[in-house]
Design a protein around this motif. Structure first.
Motif, PDB file in Angstrom:
ATOM      1  N   LEU A 139       0.838  -1.200   0.000  1.00  0.00           N
ATOM      2  CA  LEU A 139       0.000   0.000   0.000  1.00  0.00           C
ATOM      3  C   LEU A 139       0.881   1.262   0.000  1.00  0.00           C
ATOM      4  O   LEU A 139       0.566   2.253  -0.662  1.00  0.00           O
ATOM      5  CB  LEU A 139      -0.934  -0.004   1.213  1.00  0.00           C
ATOM      6  N   GLY A 140       1.977   1.197   0.736  1.00  0.00           N
ATOM      7  CA  GLY A 140       2.904   2.329   0.755  1.00  0.00           C
ATOM      8  C   GLY A 140       3.454   2.608  -0.636  1.00  0.00           C
ATOM      9  O   GLY A 140       3.554   3.754  -1.065  1.00  0.00           O
ATOM     10  N   TYR A 141       3.767   1.534  -1.321  1.00  0.00           N
ATOM     11  CA  TYR A 141       4.251   1.676  -2.693  1.00  0.00           C
ATOM     12  C   TYR A 141       3.196   2.345  -3.558  1.00  0.00           C
ATOM     13  O   TYR A 141       3.484   3.277  -4.313  1.00  0.00           O
ATOM     14  CB  TYR A 141       4.624   0.301  -3.250  1.00  0.00           C
ATOM     15  N   ASN A 142       1.971   1.869  -3.421  1.00  0.00           N
ATOM     16  CA  ASN A 142       0.884   2.481  -4.195  1.00  0.00           C
ATOM     17  C   ASN A 142       0.732   3.964  -3.870  1.00  0.00           C
ATOM     18  O   ASN A 142       0.521   4.782  -4.760  1.00  0.00           O
ATOM     19  CB  ASN A 142      -0.437   1.752  -3.916  1.00  0.00           C
ATOM     20  N   ILE A 144       3.026   6.090  -2.710  1.00  0.00           N
ATOM     21  CA  ILE A 144       4.138   6.881  -3.258  1.00  0.00           C
ATOM     22  C   ILE A 144       4.016   7.036  -4.771  1.00  0.00           C
ATOM     23  O   ILE A 144       4.203   8.127  -5.314  1.00  0.00           O
ATOM     24  CB  ILE A 144       5.479   6.237  -2.874  1.00  0.00           C
ATOM     25  N   VAL A 145       3.701   5.946  -5.433  1.00  0.00           N
ATOM     26  CA  VAL A 145       3.567   6.008  -6.886  1.00  0.00           C
ATOM     27  C   VAL A 145       2.441   6.967  -7.273  1.00  0.00           C
ATOM     28  O   VAL A 145       2.610   7.817  -8.148  1.00  0.00           O
ATOM     29  CB  VAL A 145       3.308   4.611  -7.480  1.00  0.00           C
ATOM     30  N   ALA A 146       1.318   6.847  -6.595  1.00  0.00           N
ATOM     31  CA  ALA A 146       0.170   7.680  -6.946  1.00  0.00           C
ATOM     32  C   ALA A 146       0.481   9.157  -6.724  1.00  0.00           C
ATOM     33  O   ALA A 146       0.244   9.991  -7.603  1.00  0.00           O
ATOM     34  CB  ALA A 146      -1.054   7.265  -6.133  1.00  0.00           C
ATOM     35  N   ASN A 148       3.457  10.649  -6.374  1.00  0.00           N
ATOM     36  CA  ASN A 148       4.513  11.073  -7.294  1.00  0.00           C
ATOM     37  C   ASN A 148       3.952  11.313  -8.691  1.00  0.00           C
ATOM     38  O   ASN A 148       4.250  12.316  -9.331  1.00  0.00           O
ATOM     39  CB  ASN A 148       5.603   9.999  -7.376  1.00  0.00           C
ATOM     40  N   SER A 149       3.154  10.367  -9.163  1.00  0.00           N
ATOM     41  CA  SER A 149       2.563  10.505 -10.484  1.00  0.00           C
ATOM     42  C   SER A 149       1.791  11.805 -10.577  1.00  0.00           C
ATOM     43  O   SER A 149       1.974  12.587 -11.513  1.00  0.00           O
ATOM     44  CB  SER A 149       1.613   9.337 -10.766  1.00  0.00           C
ATOM     45  N   PHE A 150       0.958  12.019  -9.583  1.00  0.00           N
ATOM     46  CA  PHE A 150       0.123  13.213  -9.618  1.00  0.00           C
ATOM     47  C   PHE A 150       0.966  14.485  -9.614  1.00  0.00           C
ATOM     48  O   PHE A 150       0.752  15.385 -10.428  1.00  0.00           O
ATOM     49  CB  PHE A 150      -0.843  13.226  -8.441  1.00  0.00           C
ATOM     50  N   TYR A 152       4.193  15.089 -10.384  1.00  0.00           N
ATOM     51  CA  TYR A 152       4.972  15.355 -11.594  1.00  0.00           C
ATOM     52  C   TYR A 152       4.062  15.632 -12.780  1.00  0.00           C
ATOM     53  O   TYR A 152       4.299  16.560 -13.548  1.00  0.00           O
ATOM     54  CB  TYR A 152       5.929  14.201 -11.882  1.00  0.00           C
ATOM     55  N   ILE A 223      -6.499  12.310  -3.345  1.00  0.00           N
ATOM     56  CA  ILE A 223      -5.707  11.083  -3.354  1.00  0.00           C
ATOM     57  C   ILE A 223      -5.362  10.653  -1.930  1.00  0.00           C
ATOM     58  O   ILE A 223      -5.543   9.492  -1.539  1.00  0.00           O
ATOM     59  CB  ILE A 223      -4.416  11.280  -4.182  1.00  0.00           C
ATOM     60  N   PHE A 227      -6.437   7.209   0.261  1.00  0.00           N
ATOM     61  CA  PHE A 227      -5.551   6.246   0.941  1.00  0.00           C
ATOM     62  C   PHE A 227      -5.887   6.137   2.421  1.00  0.00           C
ATOM     63  O   PHE A 227      -5.811   5.062   3.008  1.00  0.00           O
ATOM     64  CB  PHE A 227      -4.086   6.639   0.734  1.00  0.00           C
TER      65      PHE A 227
END
Lengths: 234, 234
Positions: A139-142, A144-146, A148-150, A152, A223, A227
């Motif tokens: 979930l932490g990975y999700n 961070i990815v989410a 970060n994606s948003f 950038y 977002i 979470f």
DNA sequence: CTTGACAAACTTACGGCGTAAGCTTACAGT
DNA sequence: ACTGTAAGCTTACGCCGTAAGTTTGTCAAG
């Protein structure tokens, strides 16, 4: 031919260093854009020949990596005992702010994988906060990815659509002829809305803060709230 | 010097066109990367000299704009009567899929403002669906920005972190030495998790579908659900 | 069948790029 | 004063985008 460098005998010789080179390159990018950062131009701005830089920088790629580190270094890092939500908010806003201060850096942040010590240590801090807050690795990975994606993605759009304030009229007039109310009514409507919004905020504040903060905050909070809900469900 | 083109008297002369040029450039980019798309190399792949391209393409910038349109054209557009959520899902997945099919195009999509007819008409369709679904301009704008940000940001990360399958070992070994368990325990933990995840899916399916779909779907759904909730509250 | 006009493709040239290889210069330690 | 060393310079190569001008191929009109 013209042995100008001889005159350096009189002047105090400030020795070249990696830091001086990176700083000069960063200033050059701020002033004239990333495209103007060539080995020759960076060297010139330091009163030196291009090849001399290679004593301190192994290639142009290395120089660009150095630029990324310099910019990353300016970003805030949340304290270790921050709540995860505040931490993500603080970090995201800081990333957005710094990237808008040095727009040329955004594309570099994307295209380089960023295993420099600064970015790594920042990641370390963030992941630490998240894991301690009880997030599983997955979930932490999700998260961070989410986020970060948003962040950038948002910054890219922001920078693409309205370059800098002085470029804005040009950007508008470029797109206006093709975007007519007849052909693209919905796009036209939204374009008009955006222009009004920008206009409102145009008079005060730099472009960094102009109009987009609210939309940035909206998406980001949405977002993070998502979470939070996911966490509570488990 | 060598007047090879004379021999074209015998062969059937396929006339150069803008489309043939763009297609050749696209193939070149697929094969050797965006950096290899120079006027000279594109021309060479068409058996022609660089300057000949300028009859059909006003500049290299124009050529790149053309490439964007070509790629955009391959993306799915949701039907006008789709539900807004399905529409955003379909479009987002299609964008991700096509951009991973032509990774070189991702940076072009970001850096060019995209007022070509294809991208405009796609936007028109999406905004239309959203507005008809009852979104206000402002909320619709937030939705589009949020989803766009996420999709592009995600694809960039995806492409940056693990280039292509054959590059993966290199990418890992490049970062591994600096990422030690001692110095960056949390990053190390997450890196290990990611590697395992990639490993699982490495044997089957292209990189387009390898491991990331779940994370993409997760973040995307989370954002869309968030907007759905916002709609209902009002 | 010749001619002439037009467009397609080519040639040449310029200034800029990253960088490999080798050279000159300035200075520190003897 | 002599010499080793490293900082900075010079030269050169093969790329790049593209401005300007030239040749070539095609085809209609005479």
């Amino acid at each position: 031919m013209n042995k100008v460098h001889r005159s350096n005998n009189l002047a105090i010789r400030i020795p070249l260093t990696r830091e001086r080179i990176l700083l000069a390159a960063s200033e050059l990018a701020d002033k004239n854009g990333l495209a103007s950062v060539s080995m020759r131009q960076v060297a010139q701005s330091l009163g030196v020949e291009a090849m001399s830089l290679y004593k301190y920088v192994s290639s142009k790629d290395d120089l660009l990596d150095g630029l990324v580190e310099i910019v990353a270094f300016q970003m805030d890092v949340p304290a270790l005992d921050s709540g995860w939500k505040e931490a993500m908010l603080l970090r995201s806003h800081s990333e957005r702010r710094i990237l808008n201060l040095h727009p040329w850096a955004t594309s570099l942040f994307e295209s380089r994988s960023g295993t420099g010590p600064t970015r790594l240590s920042h990641q370390e801090r963030l992941i630490g906060i998240i894991r301690r807050a009880g997030f599983s690795i997955e979930l932490g990975y999700n998260l961070i990815v989410a986020v970060n994606s948003f962040v950038y993605g948002f910054v890219i759009q922001e920078q693409t659509w309205y370059a800098s304030p002085e470029d804005r009229p040009r950007a508008v007039s470029q797109s206006r002829p093709t975007i007519t109310n007849d052909e693209y009514p919905y796009v036209y409507e939204m374009m008009t809305f955006i222009m009004a919004k920008i206009g409102e905020n145009a008079e005060f504040g730099s472009r960094t803060e102009a109009g987009y903060v609210a939309n940035f905050e909206f998406g980001l909070k949405l977002i993070l709230d998502g979470f939070e809900r996911t966490m509570q469900k488990k």
